[in-house]
Design a protein around this motif. Structure first.
Motif, mmCIF file in Angstrom:
data_model
loop_
_atom_site.group_PDB
_atom_site.id
_atom_site.type_symbol
_atom_site.label_atom_id
_atom_site.label_comp_id
_atom_site.label_asym_id
_atom_site.label_seq_id
_atom_site.Cartn_x
_atom_site.Cartn_y
_atom_site.Cartn_z
ATOM 1 N N THR A 14 0.884 -1.254 -0.276
ATOM 2 C CA THR A 14 0.075 -0.085 -0.029
ATOM 3 C C THR A 14 0.603 1.515 -0.197
ATOM 4 N N PHE A 19 -5.262 5.424 -3.538
ATOM 5 C CA PHE A 19 -6.358 4.247 -2.837
ATOM 6 C C PHE A 19 -7.452 5.010 -2.287
ATOM 7 N N LEU A 25 -10.060 1.915 1.112
ATOM 8 C CA LEU A 25 -9.228 0.672 2.113
ATOM 9 C C LEU A 25 -9.796 0.016 3.207
ATOM 10 N N LEU A 77 -4.670 -3.215 6.341
ATOM 11 C CA LEU A 77 -5.683 -3.501 5.683
ATOM 12 C C LEU A 77 -6.125 -4.531 4.897
ATOM 13 N N PHE A 131 -7.924 -5.207 1.478
ATOM 14 C CA PHE A 131 -7.487 -4.673 -0.405
ATOM 15 C C PHE A 131 -9.762 -4.962 -0.691
ATOM 16 N N ALA A 176 -11.970 -2.309 -2.326
ATOM 17 C CA ALA A 176 -11.234 -1.053 -2.363
ATOM 18 C C ALA A 176 -11.036 -0.338 -3.898
#
Length: 302
Positions: free
Chosen positions: A131, A140, A143, A160, A162, A165
């Motif tokens: 990231t 991004f 997220l 995090l 994805f 996202a």
């Protein structure tokens, strides 16, 4: 005659007094029972809360805790150049390897493909440098925040996600696939994202020797068909006990173990991405730090 009347009156008073005493005793007994019941309920509820907070003797993971707030995203996209420079890449022990393969593209731009899962602790670790590196080339949105499974090694590693996202960049495209959640379902974890047929083919083709050391490992990352990597580039243990905010904050201090691990790997990923973008943007790709990190990229495989 008067004496008998007095005796009867006294008897009635004794009986009334005894009845009053019995009624008072009964009221006290009922009051004590009611208080005891309330105390018991409080003890039981308190015990359940304590068990809940302690994890019931077993660490279990729940679903994604939500969306990454704007301050977290800003921290990851605004790491000072001085921090990247100070950390460098000398401490990086694992890095993507070059491959000979058709270019991986999407919408006319080089494509970075990530395939992992939310339960996976190594994915949890690797999402941070991926990231951070990608944030040097684009932006991004949506997220997520989550953590690895509680029943796996390096339990509950903050990270995090994805899943859901999106990524916007003039230089490259990104696809992040989280195949499973961190919530157990039988002997496995609940399914989440499904790779496209094309992305699954990339995974099946290059996520095995000689391209990567172990077959079918996650996280799997393909950078434009030029570099691939699987597994984490550093130990998730570095992140143990930290929240997402604490991890992001640690990146500001290049002397911290977290910054050394995450930014070191991010520098290597940045070097690989610069190979895809023809060294654009120059502000990122022309630095001595990124040039030196390129030497960490593994030799070509075909």
């Amino acid at each position: 005659m008067a004496r008998r009347v007095e005796q009867k009156a006294a008897a009635r008073e004794r009986i009334a007094a005894q009845l009053a005493a019995q009624q008072a005793a009964e009221r006290r007994r009922r009051l004590l029972l009611a208080v005891g019941a309330v105390v018991l309920v409080v003890v039981i509820v308190g015990g359940l809360v304590a068990i809940r907070l302690a994890g019931g003797g077993k660490k279990t993971a729940t679903g994604a805790s939500g969306s990454a707030d704007s301050s977290l995203v800003t921290s990851l996209s605004s790491v000072p150049d001085s921090a990247f420079s100070t950390v460098g890449s000398d401490g990086v022990k694992a890095a993507p390897s070059a491959i000979t393969a058709p270019a991986l593209t999407a919408s006319g731009k080089p494509k970075v493909l990530y395939i992992g899962a939310e339960f996976c602790p190594y994915c949890a670790a690797e999402r941070w440098p991926v990231t951070v590196a990608l944030s040097r080339f684009g932006t991004f949105s949506n997220l997520g925040t989550t953590h690895s499974a509680g029943a796996d090694v390096f339990p509950n590693t903050a990270t995090l996600s994805f899943h859901g996202a999106t990524y916007t960049s003039q230089y490259l495209s990104f696809t992040g696939v989280e195949t499973k959640t961190n919530e157990q379902e039988g002997n496995d974890y609940k399914p989440l994202d499904t790779p496209t047929a094309e992305d699954q083919k990339t995974f099946d083709t290059y996520n095995k020797p000689p391209y990567v050391p172990s077959p079918d490992s996650i996280p799997f990352i393909d950078l434009g068909g030029k570099y691939v990597g699987s597994g984490a580039t550093y130990s998730p243990e570095v992140l143990a006990g930290k929240t997402q905010a604490q991890i992001a904050d640690a990146l500001k201090d290049p002397s911290s173990p977290i910054a050394k691990a995450v930014l070191g790997s991010a520098n290597v990923y940045t070097a690989a991405i610069c190979k895809l973008t023809n060294n654009q943007p120059a502000k990122v790709c022309s630095t001595d730090t990124v040039t030196a990190a390129a030497s960490k990229l593994g030799a070509g495989k075909s």
